[in-house]
Design a protein around this motif. Structure first.
Motif, PDB file in Angstrom:
ATOM      1  N   ASP A 121     -38.560-110.007-102.082  1.00 20.16           N
ATOM      2  CA  ASP A 121     -38.771-110.201-103.686  1.00 20.16           C
ATOM      3  C   ASP A 121     -39.798-110.732-104.119  1.00 20.16           C
ATOM      4  N   THR A 122     -40.245-111.995-103.551  1.00 16.80           N
ATOM      5  CA  THR A 122     -41.391-112.525-103.725  1.00 16.80           C
ATOM      6  C   THR A 122     -42.569-111.820-103.704  1.00 16.80           C
ATOM      7  N   ILE A 123     -42.827-111.133-102.515  1.00 13.24           N
ATOM      8  CA  ILE A 123     -43.910-110.374-101.964  1.00 13.24           C
ATOM      9  C   ILE A 123     -43.908-109.126-103.187  1.00 13.24           C
ATOM     10  N   THR A 124     -43.007-108.547-103.509  1.00  6.10           N
ATOM     11  CA  THR A 124     -42.994-107.319-104.530  1.00  6.10           C
ATOM     12  C   THR A 124     -43.189-107.804-105.958  1.00  6.10           C
ATOM     13  N   ARG A 125     -42.635-108.922-106.210  1.00  4.24           N
ATOM     14  CA  ARG A 125     -43.092-109.380-107.403  1.00  4.24           C
ATOM     15  C   ARG A 125     -44.578-109.623-107.705  1.00  4.24           C
ATOM     16  N   ALA A 126     -45.065-110.286-106.606  1.00  9.25           N
ATOM     17  CA  ALA A 126     -46.342-110.922-106.594  1.00  9.25           C
ATOM     18  C   ALA A 126     -47.345-109.568-106.788  1.00  9.25           C
ATOM     19  N   ILE A 127     -47.109-108.544-106.042  1.00  7.96           N
ATOM     20  CA  ILE A 127     -47.859-107.464-105.804  1.00  7.96           C
ATOM     21  C   ILE A 127     -47.770-106.702-107.299  1.00  7.96           C
ATOM     22  N   ILE A 128     -46.779-106.458-108.022  1.00  6.34           N
ATOM     23  CA  ILE A 128     -46.496-105.919-109.239  1.00  6.34           C
ATOM     24  C   ILE A 128     -47.227-106.922-110.132  1.00  6.34           C
ATOM     25  N   GLY A 129     -47.081-108.128-110.300  1.00  2.34           N
ATOM     26  CA  GLY A 129     -48.092-108.990-111.012  1.00  2.34           C
ATOM     27  C   GLY A 129     -49.358-108.605-110.934  1.00  2.34           C
ATOM     28  N   LEU A 130     -49.934-108.660-109.673  1.00  2.33           N
ATOM     29  CA  LEU A 130     -51.309-108.437-109.626  1.00  2.33           C
ATOM     30  C   LEU A 130     -51.520-106.833-110.081  1.00  2.33           C
ATOM     31  N   PHE A 131     -51.021-106.003-109.924  1.00  3.94           N
ATOM     32  CA  PHE A 131     -51.542-104.727-110.319  1.00  3.94           C
ATOM     33  C   PHE A 131     -51.338-104.610-111.927  1.00  3.94           C
ATOM     34  N   ILE A 132     -50.397-105.217-112.586  1.00  2.00           N
ATOM     35  CA  ILE A 132     -50.424-105.399-114.088  1.00  2.00           C
ATOM     36  C   ILE A 132     -51.744-106.264-114.469  1.00  2.00           C
ATOM     37  N   VAL A 133     -51.775-107.224-113.923  1.00  2.00           N
ATOM     38  CA  VAL A 133     -53.307-108.134-114.308  1.00  2.00           C
ATOM     39  C   VAL A 133     -54.687-106.894-113.925  1.00  2.00           C
ATOM     40  N   LEU A 134     -54.468-106.320-112.975  1.00  2.00           N
ATOM     41  CA  LEU A 134     -55.766-105.602-112.878  1.00  2.00           C
ATOM     42  C   LEU A 134     -55.824-104.305-113.598  1.00  2.00           C
ATOM     43  N   ALA A 135     -54.547-103.846-114.079  1.00  2.00           N
ATOM     44  CA  ALA A 135     -54.522-102.826-115.299  1.00  2.00           C
ATOM     45  C   ALA A 135     -55.013-103.392-116.560  1.00  2.00           C
ATOM     46  N   ALA A 136     -54.278-104.517-116.795  1.00  2.00           N
ATOM     47  CA  ALA A 136     -54.902-105.101-118.169  1.00  2.00           C
ATOM     48  C   ALA A 136     -56.636-105.350-117.963  1.00  2.00           C
ATOM     49  N   TYR A 137     -57.163-105.936-116.914  1.00  3.27           N
ATOM     50  CA  TYR A 137     -58.475-105.871-116.962  1.00  3.27           C
ATOM     51  C   TYR A 137     -59.199-104.580-117.078  1.00  3.27           C
ATOM     52  N   ALA A 138     -58.727-103.544-116.565  1.00  2.00           N
ATOM     53  CA  ALA A 138     -59.414-102.036-116.460  1.00  2.00           C
ATOM     54  C   ALA A 138     -59.213-101.724-117.836  1.00  2.00           C
ATOM     55  N   ILE A 139     -58.168-102.028-118.664  1.00  2.00           N
ATOM     56  CA  ILE A 139     -57.975-101.427-119.872  1.00  2.00           C
ATOM     57  C   ILE A 139     -58.892-102.407-120.955  1.00  2.00           C
ATOM     58  N   THR A 140     -58.976-103.616-120.782  1.00  3.05           N
ATOM     59  CA  THR A 140     -59.948-104.433-121.361  1.00  3.05           C
ATOM     60  C   THR A 140     -61.434-104.032-121.189  1.00  3.05           C
ATOM     61  N   ALA A 141     -61.743-103.620-119.965  1.00  2.00           N
ATOM     62  CA  ALA A 141     -62.917-103.388-119.765  1.00  2.00           C
ATOM     63  C   ALA A 141     -63.403-101.966-120.252  1.00  2.00           C
ATOM     64  N   PHE A 142     -62.426-101.077-120.075  1.00  2.00           N
ATOM     65  CA  PHE A 142     -62.638 -99.771-120.803  1.00  2.00           C
ATOM     66  C   PHE A 142     -62.734 -99.868-122.268  1.00  2.00           C
ATOM     67  N   VAL A 143     -61.972-100.550-122.962  1.00  2.00           N
ATOM     68  CA  VAL A 143     -62.064-100.785-124.500  1.00  2.00           C
ATOM     69  C   VAL A 143     -63.399-101.539-124.851  1.00  2.00           C
ATOM     70  N   GLY A 144     -63.700-102.636-124.170  1.00  2.30           N
ATOM     71  CA  GLY A 144     -65.087-103.290-124.331  1.00  2.30           C
ATOM     72  C   GLY A 144     -66.180-102.403-124.280  1.00  2.30           C
ATOM     73  N   ARG A 145     -66.219-101.759-123.035  1.00  4.62           N
ATOM     74  CA  ARG A 145     -67.377-100.635-123.113  1.00  4.62           C
ATOM     75  C   ARG A 145     -67.573 -99.621-124.171  1.00  4.62           C
ATOM     76  N   SER A 146     -66.251 -99.103-124.576  1.00  2.00           N
ATOM     77  CA  SER A 146     -66.285 -98.252-125.675  1.00  2.00           C
ATOM     78  C   SER A 146     -66.600 -98.685-126.910  1.00  2.00           C
ATOM     79  N   ILE A 147     -66.323 -99.864-127.262  1.00  2.00           N
ATOM     80  CA  ILE A 147     -66.854-100.646-128.546  1.00  2.00           C
ATOM     81  C   ILE A 147     -68.223-101.009-128.525  1.00  2.00           C
ATOM     82  N   SER A 148     -68.958-101.354-127.441  1.00  2.00           N
ATOM     83  CA  SER A 148     -70.093-101.796-127.454  1.00  2.00           C
ATOM     84  C   SER A 148     -71.072-100.527-126.896  1.00  2.00           C
TER      85      SER A 148
END
Length: 129
Positions: free
Chosen positions: A102-129
Motif C-alpha cells: 500500500d505504501t508503494i502504491t500510494r507513493a506512486i500515485i502521489g508521484l503521478f499527481i505531482v507530475l500531473a500538477a507540474y505538467a498542467i502548471t507548465a502548460f498554463v504558464g506557457r499559454s499565458i506567456s
C-alpha cells in the motif's frame, strides 16, 4: 545496535547514489543550456545573460518549482526504499506485506499527481506567456 561492515557499505553506497542522482540531472541541464545558447547565438538570436534573467519573476517561480520537485523526488525514493525494506522484513506476515504494498502504491500515485500538477502548471504558464 551493533553495526557490521555490510550495513556501513550499504549506507555509504546509498549516500553516494543519492548525491549522484540529485546532481547528475543538473549537470546535464547545464550542458544542454550551453549548447542551446551557442546554437541561438549562431543563428543570430539575442542572448539573455543570467543576470538579466535572474530578476524575472517567472524565473524565480521556475527555480522554486524545480527545488520543490527535487524534494518530492527525494521523498518518493525514501518511501519506496522504506516500503521495500518493510516488505523484505515482513517474513510472511501478510498484514506487514500488505502495508508495504500500500505504501508503494500510494507513493506512486502521489508521484503521478505531482507530475500531473507540474505538467498542467507548465502548460498554463506557457499559454499565458
Amino acid at each position: 545496535m551493533k553495526l557490521n561492515i555490510q550495513t556501513i557499505i550499504a549506507s555509504t553506497f546509498f549516500i553516494f547514489f543519492s548525491i549522484f542522482m540529485c546532481y547528475s540531472p543538473a549537470l546535464a541541464i547545464d550542458k544542454f543550456n550551453t549548447s542551446l545558447t551557442e546554437a541561438g547565438a549562431g543563428t543570430g538570436h539575442e542572448i539573455v545573460t543570467s543576470q538579466q534573467a535572474s530578476g524575472l519573476f517567472s524565473n524565480t517561480i521556475g527555480n522554486a518549482i524545480k527545488i520543490l520537485l527535487s524534494f518530492v523526488g527525494i521523498i518518493f525514493i525514501i518511501l519506496i526504499i522504506y516500503a521495500g525494506y518493510t516488505w523484505m522484513l515482513a517474513r510472511g506476515n501478510e498484514t506487514e506485506a500488505q502495508k508495504a504494498k500500500d505504501t508503494i502504491t500510494r507513493a506512486i500515485i502521489g508521484l503521478f499527481i505531482v507530475l500531473a500538477a507540474y505538467a498542467i502548471t507548465a502548460f498554463v504558464g506557457r499559454s499565458i506567456s
